[in-house]
Design a protein around this motif. Structure first.
Motif, PDB file in Angstrom:
ATOM      1  N   ILE A   9     -15.398 -11.912  45.279  1.00 59.62           N
ATOM      2  CA  ILE A   9     -16.024 -12.879  44.369  1.00 59.62           C
ATOM      3  C   ILE A   9     -16.304 -14.180  45.111  1.00 59.62           C
ATOM      4  O   ILE A   9     -15.423 -14.768  45.720  1.00 59.62           O
ATOM      5  CB  ILE A   9     -15.126 -13.141  43.146  1.00 59.62           C
ATOM      6  N   ARG A  10     -17.536 -14.633  45.021  1.00 66.08           N
ATOM      7  CA  ARG A  10     -17.988 -15.782  45.808  1.00 66.08           C
ATOM      8  C   ARG A  10     -17.880 -17.081  45.001  1.00 66.08           C
ATOM      9  O   ARG A  10     -18.882 -17.678  44.594  1.00 66.08           O
ATOM     10  CB  ARG A  10     -19.419 -15.539  46.284  1.00 66.08           C
ATOM     11  N   CYS A  11     -16.631 -17.495  44.767  1.00 65.72           N
ATOM     12  CA  CYS A  11     -16.357 -18.739  44.053  1.00 65.72           C
ATOM     13  C   CYS A  11     -15.512 -19.652  44.933  1.00 65.72           C
ATOM     14  O   CYS A  11     -14.690 -19.179  45.717  1.00 65.72           O
ATOM     15  CB  CYS A  11     -15.600 -18.447  42.746  1.00 65.72           C
ATOM     16  N   LYS A  12     -15.687 -20.962  44.771  1.00 67.84           N
ATOM     17  CA  LYS A  12     -14.935 -21.930  45.561  1.00 67.84           C
ATOM     18  C   LYS A  12     -13.452 -21.923  45.174  1.00 67.84           C
ATOM     19  O   LYS A  12     -12.563 -21.936  46.028  1.00 67.84           O
ATOM     20  CB  LYS A  12     -15.530 -23.329  45.368  1.00 67.84           C
ATOM     21  N   ILE A  13     -13.183 -21.917  43.864  1.00 69.56           N
ATOM     22  CA  ILE A  13     -11.807 -21.921  43.361  1.00 69.56           C
ATOM     23  C   ILE A  13     -11.511 -20.550  42.761  1.00 69.56           C
ATOM     24  O   ILE A  13     -12.234 -20.076  41.873  1.00 69.56           O
ATOM     25  CB  ILE A  13     -11.614 -22.997  42.278  1.00 69.56           C
ATOM     26  N   LYS A  14     -10.445 -19.895  43.256  1.00 69.56           N
ATOM     27  CA  LYS A  14     -10.091 -18.567  42.754  1.00 69.56           C
ATOM     28  C   LYS A  14      -8.580 -18.498  42.518  1.00 69.56           C
ATOM     29  O   LYS A  14      -7.803 -18.890  43.385  1.00 69.56           O
ATOM     30  CB  LYS A  14     -10.516 -17.469  43.737  1.00 69.56           C
ATOM     31  N   ASN A  15      -8.209 -18.000  41.351  1.00 65.72           N
ATOM     32  CA  ASN A  15      -6.797 -17.817  41.010  1.00 65.72           C
ATOM     33  C   ASN A  15      -6.574 -16.390  40.523  1.00 65.72           C
ATOM     34  O   ASN A  15      -7.484 -15.778  39.959  1.00 65.72           O
ATOM     35  CB  ASN A  15      -6.366 -18.801  39.924  1.00 65.72           C
ATOM     36  N   SER A  16      -5.361 -15.881  40.741  1.00 66.72           N
ATOM     37  CA  SER A  16      -5.068 -14.506  40.347  1.00 66.72           C
ATOM     38  C   SER A  16      -3.690 -14.415  39.705  1.00 66.72           C
ATOM     39  O   SER A  16      -2.771 -15.161  40.041  1.00 66.72           O
ATOM     40  CB  SER A  16      -5.135 -13.575  41.561  1.00 66.72           C
ATOM     41  N   VAL A  17      -3.568 -13.453  38.777  1.00 70.78           N
ATOM     42  CA  VAL A  17      -2.324 -13.237  38.032  1.00 70.78           C
ATOM     43  C   VAL A  17      -2.037 -11.743  37.985  1.00 70.78           C
ATOM     44  O   VAL A  17      -2.929 -10.943  37.656  1.00 70.78           O
ATOM     45  CB  VAL A  17      -2.432 -13.762  36.583  1.00 70.78           C
ATOM     46  N   ASP A  18      -0.805 -11.362  38.315  1.00 73.72           N
ATOM     47  CA  ASP A  18      -0.389  -9.962  38.204  1.00 73.72           C
ATOM     48  C   ASP A  18       1.131  -9.905  38.295  1.00 73.72           C
ATOM     49  O   ASP A  18       1.710 -10.509  39.200  1.00 73.72           O
ATOM     50  CB  ASP A  18      -1.013  -9.109  39.319  1.00 73.72           C
ATOM     51  N   PRO A  19       1.808  -9.201  37.385  1.00 72.75           N
ATOM     52  CA  PRO A  19       3.271  -9.167  37.420  1.00 72.75           C
ATOM     53  C   PRO A  19       3.860  -8.280  38.514  1.00 72.75           C
ATOM     54  O   PRO A  19       5.054  -8.349  38.789  1.00 72.75           O
ATOM     55  CB  PRO A  19       3.635  -8.614  36.037  1.00 72.75           C
ATOM     56  N   ASN A  20       3.020  -7.465  39.151  1.00 70.91           N
ATOM     57  CA  ASN A  20       3.500  -6.573  40.213  1.00 70.91           C
ATOM     58  C   ASN A  20       3.544  -7.318  41.542  1.00 70.91           C
ATOM     59  O   ASN A  20       2.509  -7.728  42.052  1.00 70.91           O
ATOM     60  CB  ASN A  20       2.592  -5.356  40.323  1.00 70.91           C
ATOM     61  N   PRO A  21       4.733  -7.491  42.152  1.00 70.07           N
ATOM     62  CA  PRO A  21       4.830  -8.202  43.435  1.00 70.07           C
ATOM     63  C   PRO A  21       3.979  -7.586  44.533  1.00 70.07           C
ATOM     64  O   PRO A  21       3.521  -8.284  45.436  1.00 70.07           O
ATOM     65  CB  PRO A  21       6.325  -8.110  43.778  1.00 70.07           C
ATOM     66  N   ALA A  22       3.763  -6.272  44.454  1.00 67.53           N
ATOM     67  CA  ALA A  22       2.986  -5.587  45.488  1.00 67.53           C
ATOM     68  C   ALA A  22       1.529  -6.029  45.504  1.00 67.53           C
ATOM     69  O   ALA A  22       0.825  -5.823  46.501  1.00 67.53           O
ATOM     70  CB  ALA A  22       3.071  -4.080  45.291  1.00 67.53           C
ATOM     71  N   SER A  23       1.056  -6.631  44.421  1.00 69.58           N
ATOM     72  CA  SER A  23      -0.348  -7.058  44.359  1.00 69.58           C
ATOM     73  C   SER A  23      -0.598  -8.334  45.147  1.00 69.58           C
ATOM     74  O   SER A  23      -1.740  -8.652  45.473  1.00 69.58           O
ATOM     75  CB  SER A  23      -0.762  -7.291  42.905  1.00 69.58           C
ATOM     76  N   ASN A  24       0.486  -9.095  45.441  1.00 71.56           N
ATOM     77  CA  ASN A  24       0.365 -10.374  46.154  1.00 71.56           C
ATOM     78  C   ASN A  24      -0.520 -11.371  45.415  1.00 71.56           C
ATOM     79  O   ASN A  24      -1.256 -12.147  46.037  1.00 71.56           O
ATOM     80  CB  ASN A  24      -0.178 -10.147  47.574  1.00 71.56           C
TER      81      ASN A  24
END
Length: 237
Positions: free
Chosen positions: A37-52
């Motif tokens: 995804i070509r965005c300047k600000i990117k955030n991610s959420v996932d409860p699985n530690p393996a997803s980083n």
């Protein structure tokens, strides 16, 4: 730009509207969507530690912590585009969409995965997938939104603020049944899916290939509403 994957839809809106901020709920594997995804600000959420993921927590806890000013993100921050692909069960998605709308910028877009259909068991979803039920609830109750599902990649939904004629042909409890969702507008006509079977994950298939069919005689086409790639460009040009 040709649409074949959810990342194509997200990047279309990023480029068309000049979006700068992106939130992905349900990272799982960053190489699939997030990194593209070509965005300047990117955030991610996932409860699985393996997803980083940047925030290793559930979406419920993420939005709760955000609003209580417990994150590095300001509590009133609003993203231009939010992708929902986390817990594939309607009980969670029912909360994810309102939370996302509360933190969506003016003129922003929500994109959702797995909207077309899918009731069965898969390794990733041992209880089955029911995102479509959350989608249908919104289509039946939210006249303040504009909603369409592109018939690619298991159904990529697009939600924006706007207006729509809610689906009121049947009571909500009937619309949320598998029987109604897969039925025909005209029950007396030929079923375009007669030659197809339902796969183990609830998708229409023929010879193990997913059926990408938009037919006006299918309730799901009218209800979602389900649109082709060509229709997508006409609507969102």
């Amino acid at each position: 730009m040709s649409l074949s994957h959810r990342k194509d839809v997200i990047n279309y809106f990023v480029e068309k509207n000049g979006y700068n901020s992106y939130l992905e709920i349900g990272l799982r594997n960053a190489t699939s969507t997030f990194n593209n995804i070509r965005c300047k600000i990117k955030n991610s959420v996932d409860p699985n530690p393996a997803s980083n993921a940047e925030y290793c927590t559930t979406s419920d806890n993420f939005f709760k912590d955000l609003e209580e000013d417990l994150l590095m993100i300001p509590p009133n921050f609003k993203w231009d585009i939010i992708f929902i692909d986390g817990d594939h069960y309607y009980e969670t998605v029912d909360r994810d969409v309102p939370n996302a709308l509360n933190h969506l910028s003016e003129g922003g877009t929500i994109v959702m995965h797995d909207c077309a259909y899918g009731e069965g068991i898969t390794p990733a979803n041992p209880r089955g997938t029911s995102v479509w039920k959350s989608w249908v609830k919104l289509r039946c109750t939210r006249p303040d939104l504009t909603m369409n599902v592109i018939n690619i990649d298991w159904g990529v939904g697009v939600i924006q603020r706007g207006s729509q004629e809610v689906w009121d042909k049947e009571p909500l409890e009937i619309c949320l049944t598998e029987k109604y969702f897969t039925s025909l507008v005209d029950e007396n006509s030929d079923n375009p899916l007669d030659s197809y079977d339902l796969s183990s994950n609830g998708q229409f298939i023929t010879n193990t290939s997913c059926v990408y069919s938009v037919d006006d005689n299918l309730i799901r086409t009218k209800l979602l509403p389900l649109i082709t790639e060509e229709e997508f460009y006409k609507i969102y040009e």
